[in-house]
Design an enzyme around this catalytic site. Structure first.
Site, PDB file in Angstrom:
ATOM      1  N   ASP A  67       0.832  -1.210   0.000  1.00 29.36           N
ATOM      2  CA  ASP A  67       0.000   0.000   0.000  1.00 29.36           C
ATOM      3  C   ASP A  67       0.865   1.257   0.000  1.00 29.36           C
ATOM      4  O   ASP A  67       2.029   1.230   0.422  1.00 29.36           O
ATOM      5  CB  ASP A  67      -0.922  -0.033   1.225  1.00 29.36           C
ATOM      6  CG  ASP A  67      -2.062   0.958   1.101  1.00 29.36           C
ATOM      7  OD1 ASP A  67      -2.358   1.412  -0.024  1.00 29.36           O
ATOM      8  OD2 ASP A  67      -2.664   1.294   2.143  1.00 29.36           O
ATOM      9  N   GLY A  68       0.272   2.367  -0.454  1.00 29.80           N
ATOM     10  CA  GLY A  68       0.916   3.670  -0.341  1.00 29.80           C
ATOM     11  C   GLY A  68       1.570   4.176  -1.620  1.00 29.80           C
ATOM     12  O   GLY A  68       2.246   5.207  -1.600  1.00 29.80           O
ATOM     13  N   ASN A  69       1.357   3.490  -2.725  1.00 30.16           N
ATOM     14  CA  ASN A  69       1.968   3.915  -3.991  1.00 30.16           C
ATOM     15  C   ASN A  69       1.536   5.321  -4.395  1.00 30.16           C
ATOM     16  O   ASN A  69       2.356   6.159  -4.775  1.00 30.16           O
ATOM     17  CB  ASN A  69       1.558   2.974  -5.135  1.00 30.16           C
ATOM     18  CG  ASN A  69       2.113   1.582  -4.972  1.00 30.16           C
ATOM     19  OD1 ASN A  69       2.969   1.345  -4.123  1.00 30.16           O
ATOM     20  ND2 ASN A  69       1.629   0.667  -5.790  1.00 30.16           N
TER      21      ASN A  69
ATOM     22  N   SER B  85      -8.272  -4.438   4.958  1.00 23.40           N
ATOM     23  CA  SER B  85      -8.818  -4.123   3.634  1.00 23.40           C
ATOM     24  C   SER B  85      -9.255  -5.366   2.849  1.00 23.40           C
ATOM     25  O   SER B  85      -8.870  -5.547   1.688  1.00 23.40           O
ATOM     26  CB  SER B  85      -7.811  -3.293   2.826  1.00 23.40           C
ATOM     27  OG  SER B  85      -7.509  -2.079   3.493  1.00 23.40           O
TER      28      SER B  85
ATOM     29  N   LEU C 125      10.403 -20.736  -4.536  1.00 20.25           N
ATOM     30  CA  LEU C 125       9.431 -19.796  -3.966  1.00 20.25           C
ATOM     31  C   LEU C 125       8.200 -19.655  -4.865  1.00 20.25           C
ATOM     32  O   LEU C 125       8.327 -19.497  -6.077  1.00 20.25           O
ATOM     33  CB  LEU C 125      10.090 -18.418  -3.817  1.00 20.25           C
ATOM     34  CG  LEU C 125       9.152 -17.290  -3.374  1.00 20.25           C
ATOM     35  CD1 LEU C 125       9.090 -17.215  -1.858  1.00 20.25           C
ATOM     36  CD2 LEU C 125       9.588 -15.949  -3.929  1.00 20.25           C
TER      37      LEU C 125
ATOM     38  N   ARG D 151       2.026  -4.895   6.125  1.00 22.74           N
ATOM     39  CA  ARG D 151       1.325  -3.844   5.378  1.00 22.74           C
ATOM     40  C   ARG D 151       2.150  -2.576   5.418  1.00 22.74           C
ATOM     41  O   ARG D 151       2.542  -2.103   6.491  1.00 22.74           O
ATOM     42  CB  ARG D 151      -0.075  -3.569   5.925  1.00 22.74           C
ATOM     43  CG  ARG D 151      -0.792  -2.483   5.081  1.00 22.74           C
ATOM     44  CD  ARG D 151      -2.247  -2.300   5.386  1.00 22.74           C
ATOM     45  NE  ARG D 151      -2.839  -1.375   4.405  1.00 22.74           N
ATOM     46  CZ  ARG D 151      -4.089  -1.378   4.002  1.00 22.74           C
ATOM     47  NH1 ARG D 151      -4.917  -2.267   4.507  1.00 22.74           N
ATOM     48  NH2 ARG D 151      -4.535  -0.509   3.116  1.00 22.74           N
TER      49      ARG D 151
ATOM     50  N   ARG E 107      -0.221   9.689  -9.458  1.00 21.25           N
ATOM     51  CA  ARG E 107      -0.346   8.451  -8.676  1.00 21.25           C
ATOM     52  C   ARG E 107       0.229   7.245  -9.401  1.00 21.25           C
ATOM     53  O   ARG E 107       0.837   6.363  -8.791  1.00 21.25           O
ATOM     54  CB  ARG E 107      -1.828   8.187  -8.350  1.00 21.25           C
ATOM     55  CG  ARG E 107      -2.407   9.107  -7.285  1.00 21.25           C
ATOM     56  CD  ARG E 107      -3.888   8.769  -7.044  1.00 21.25           C
ATOM     57  NE  ARG E 107      -4.049   7.360  -6.732  1.00 21.25           N
ATOM     58  CZ  ARG E 107      -3.911   6.838  -5.511  1.00 21.25           C
ATOM     59  NH1 ARG E 107      -3.658   7.617  -4.478  1.00 21.25           N
ATOM     60  NH2 ARG E 107      -4.053   5.537  -5.307  1.00 21.25           N
TER      61      ARG E 107
ATOM     62  N   HIS F   2       2.688   3.625  -8.755  1.00 23.76           N
ATOM     63  CA  HIS F   2       2.442   2.218  -9.099  1.00 23.76           C
ATOM     64  C   HIS F   2       3.630   1.651  -9.879  1.00 23.76           C
ATOM     65  O   HIS F   2       4.005   0.497  -9.711  1.00 23.76           O
ATOM     66  CB  HIS F   2       1.160   2.078  -9.916  1.00 23.76           C
ATOM     67  CG  HIS F   2      -0.069   2.441  -9.142  1.00 23.76           C
ATOM     68  ND1 HIS F   2      -0.288   1.996  -7.855  1.00 23.76           N
ATOM     69  CD2 HIS F   2      -1.144   3.222  -9.451  1.00 23.76           C
ATOM     70  CE1 HIS F   2      -1.442   2.478  -7.415  1.00 23.76           C
ATOM     71  NE2 HIS F   2      -1.966   3.236  -8.362  1.00 23.76           N
TER      72      HIS F   2
ATOM     73  N   THR G 180     -10.814  -6.433  -5.167  1.00 20.74           N
ATOM     74  CA  THR G 180     -12.114  -6.336  -5.839  1.00 20.74           C
ATOM     75  C   THR G 180     -12.728  -4.953  -5.624  1.00 20.74           C
ATOM     76  O   THR G 180     -13.638  -4.568  -6.346  1.00 20.74           O
ATOM     77  CB  THR G 180     -13.079  -7.422  -5.309  1.00 20.74           C
ATOM     78  OG1 THR G 180     -13.009  -7.447  -3.879  1.00 20.74           O
ATOM     79  CG2 THR G 180     -12.723  -8.797  -5.841  1.00 20.74           C
ATOM     80  N   GLU G 181     -12.228  -4.230  -4.618  1.00 20.31           N
ATOM     81  CA  GLU G 181     -12.737  -2.876  -4.347  1.00 20.31           C
ATOM     82  C   GLU G 181     -11.967  -1.815  -5.148  1.00 20.31           C
ATOM     83  O   GLU G 181     -12.430  -0.681  -5.297  1.00 20.31           O
ATOM     84  CB  GLU G 181     -12.629  -2.552  -2.851  1.00 20.31           C
ATOM     85  CG  GLU G 181     -13.631  -3.295  -1.984  1.00 20.31           C
ATOM     86  CD  GLU G 181     -13.388  -4.800  -1.898  1.00 20.31           C
ATOM     87  OE1 GLU G 181     -12.209  -5.212  -1.855  1.00 20.31           O
ATOM     88  OE2 GLU G 181     -14.366  -5.567  -1.913  1.00 20.31           O
TER      89      GLU G 181
ATOM     90  N   TRP H 262       2.832   8.067  -2.097  1.00 17.97           N
ATOM     91  CA  TRP H 262       4.283   8.196  -2.284  1.00 17.97           C
ATOM     92  C   TRP H 262       4.564   9.093  -3.482  1.00 17.97           C
ATOM     93  O   TRP H 262       5.418   9.985  -3.431  1.00 17.97           O
ATOM     94  CB  TRP H 262       4.891   6.801  -2.513  1.00 17.97           C
ATOM     95  CG  TRP H 262       6.357   6.816  -2.787  1.00 17.97           C
ATOM     96  CD1 TRP H 262       7.364   6.773  -1.870  1.00 17.97           C
ATOM     97  CD2 TRP H 262       6.995   6.879  -4.079  1.00 17.97           C
ATOM     98  NE1 TRP H 262       8.595   6.806  -2.509  1.00 17.97           N
ATOM     99  CE2 TRP H 262       8.386   6.869  -3.860  1.00 17.97           C
ATOM    100  CE3 TRP H 262       6.520   6.947  -5.397  1.00 17.97           C
ATOM    101  CZ2 TRP H 262       9.313   6.930  -4.901  1.00 17.97           C
ATOM    102  CZ3 TRP H 262       7.433   7.001  -6.435  1.00 17.97           C
ATOM    103  CH2 TRP H 262       8.817   6.997  -6.179  1.00 17.97           C
TER     104      TRP H 262
HETATM  105  C1  IPE Z   1      -1.402   0.346  -3.328  1.00 21.60           C
HETATM  106  O1  IPE Z   1      -1.185   1.706  -3.343  1.00 21.60           O
HETATM  107  C2  IPE Z   1      -1.602  -0.242  -4.696  1.00 21.60           C
HETATM  108  C3  IPE Z   1      -2.993  -0.598  -4.996  1.00 21.60           C
HETATM  109  C4  IPE Z   1      -3.998  -0.543  -4.173  1.00 21.60           C
HETATM  110  C5  IPE Z   1      -3.269  -1.026  -6.341  1.00 21.60           C
HETATM  111  P1  IPE Z   1      -2.383   2.733  -3.387  1.00 21.60           P
HETATM  112  O2  IPE Z   1      -2.746   2.995  -4.803  1.00 21.60           O
HETATM  113  O3  IPE Z   1      -3.508   2.280  -2.546  1.00 21.60           O
HETATM  114  O4  IPE Z   1      -1.715   4.015  -2.772  1.00 21.60           O
HETATM  115  P2  IPE Z   1      -2.342   4.968  -1.677  1.00 21.60           P
HETATM  116  O5  IPE Z   1      -2.710   4.087  -0.516  1.00 21.60           O
HETATM  117  O6  IPE Z   1      -3.524   5.605  -2.292  1.00 21.60           O
HETATM  118  O7  IPE Z   1      -1.259   5.908  -1.347  1.00 21.60           O
HETATM  119  C1  IPE Z   2      -5.362  -2.565  -0.302  1.00 18.67           C
HETATM  120  O1  IPE Z   2      -5.037  -1.234  -0.426  1.00 18.67           O
HETATM  121  C2  IPE Z   2      -5.345  -3.230  -1.635  1.00 18.67           C
HETATM  122  C3  IPE Z   2      -4.047  -3.403  -2.249  1.00 18.67           C
HETATM  123  C4  IPE Z   2      -2.904  -3.068  -1.736  1.00 18.67           C
HETATM  124  C5  IPE Z   2      -4.061  -4.033  -3.534  1.00 18.67           C
HETATM  125  P1  IPE Z   2      -6.150  -0.090  -0.590  1.00 18.67           P
HETATM  126  O2  IPE Z   2      -5.425   1.177  -0.770  1.00 18.67           O
HETATM  127  O3  IPE Z   2      -7.101  -0.472  -1.655  1.00 18.67           O
HETATM  128  O4  IPE Z   2      -6.901  -0.158   0.811  1.00 18.67           O
HETATM  129  P2  IPE Z   2      -7.774   0.944   1.552  1.00 18.67           P
HETATM  130  O5  IPE Z   2      -8.742   1.500   0.549  1.00 18.67           O
HETATM  131  O6  IPE Z   2      -6.830   1.994   2.030  1.00 18.67           O
HETATM  132  O7  IPE Z   2      -8.406   0.222   2.678  1.00 18.67           O
HETATM  133 MG    MG Z   3      -3.984   2.493  -0.605  1.00 16.75          MG
END
Ligand code: IPE
Ligand code: IPE
Ligand code: MG
Length: 255
Positions: A35-37, A211, A146, A203, A48, A52, A81-82, A40
């Protein structure tokens, strides 16, 4: 001291942390919510999707780190899926990443005996995404090292509901009796079957939530969170997470 399968350069970041790990207590299955791409990238004034892309580049690094200490399964949550709720341009970008990732990295993954797997629904994914993943799965099918498992178009509630529907149907068809549905039997109806449950969940990005990720399978997993965003997550931090895992006492409700 752990027997390293391979050294990745003489000065790998976190070498010392890796060395200090107990070889007899390496988590068999590590799952990561990458998470956090987006944040970042935005912090750096980038779109954004640049996050990724950087995140994608980090996948091989962490895969090799996991491989080097003897992790057997590494599951990476890549798309939920969300996540379809996001703007179309972002979803389209994410769906194209496998087309870049696999051709670029597959030779090295093969050389390291990595086997690709996917946990998620094929329906809804673009043909080209599926093909890129399927080609990698086919090319690595004979590998015995792996398992690099991508949770792609995955959601745990849907997974469980589908499993329950199938169980109900099998019961109606006389294939099993309701009283025969136990934990082991139910697990067989999940997309993760026959993988073991995660021992350690990591995470990134500071969010302290699951999530909709492997709600059943994570029942007794050790959880580890970091403020670092996925693109800036390093091998060193990965080994630290495993170090911390090794300090935990897993009791499963016992003493
Ligand atoms: C995680 O990074 C990658 C995916 C969910 C595909 P985010 O795209 O959720 O990045 P933030 O959390 O919005 O920073
Ligand atoms: C969880 O990250 C899904 C993935 C990393 C693929 P999200 O960014 O979608 O989660 P929420 O929305 O912050 O809960
Ligand atoms: Mg996220």
């Amino acid at each position: 001291m752990i027997p390293f399968k391979k050294w990745f350069g003489s000065n790998t970041e976190g070498e010392e942390a890796a060395r200090s790990l107990a070889a007899d207590n390496i988590p068999n299955h590590v799952a990561v919510i990458m998470d956090g791409n987006g944040r970042w990238a935005q912090k750096r004034g980038l779109p954004r999707v640049a996050g990724h892309h950087s995140g994608m580049k980090n996948v091989k690094k962490i895969t090799m780190a996991a491989n080097s200490i003897g992790v057997n399964v590494l599951t990476l949550y890549a798309f939920s899926t969300e996540n379809w709720k996001r703007p179309k341009e972002e979803v389209d970008y994410l769906m194209k990443l496998p087309l870049e990732f696999f051709p670029k990295e597959i030779d090295e993954l093969v050389a390291n005996n990595v086997r690709i797997r996917m946990t998620g629904w094929q329906e809804g994914l673009p043909e080209y995404t599926l093909k890129a993943v399927q080609d990698a799965i086919d090319r690595t099918a004979g590998n015995t090292g792996l398992i690099l498992n991508f949770a792609l178009n995955y959601g745990s509630r849907k997974e469980m509901l589908r499993g329950i529907q199938q169980i109900a149907q099998d019961a109606l068809d006389g294939k099993l009796k309701p009283e025969e549905i136990d934990e082991a039997r139910f697990s067989k109806y999940l997309l993760t079957d026959p993988l073991p449950e995660p021992d350690l969940l990591i995470r990134t990005s500071g969010e302290l939530r699951i999530s909709n990720f492997m709600l059943w399978q994570l029942a007794y997993s050790e959880l580890w969170f970091t403020e670092l965003a996925w693109p800036e997550f390093t091998e060193e931090r990965f080994y630290e997470a495993v170090q911390e895992y090794q300090r935990r006492a897993r009791r499963y409700g016992g003493l």
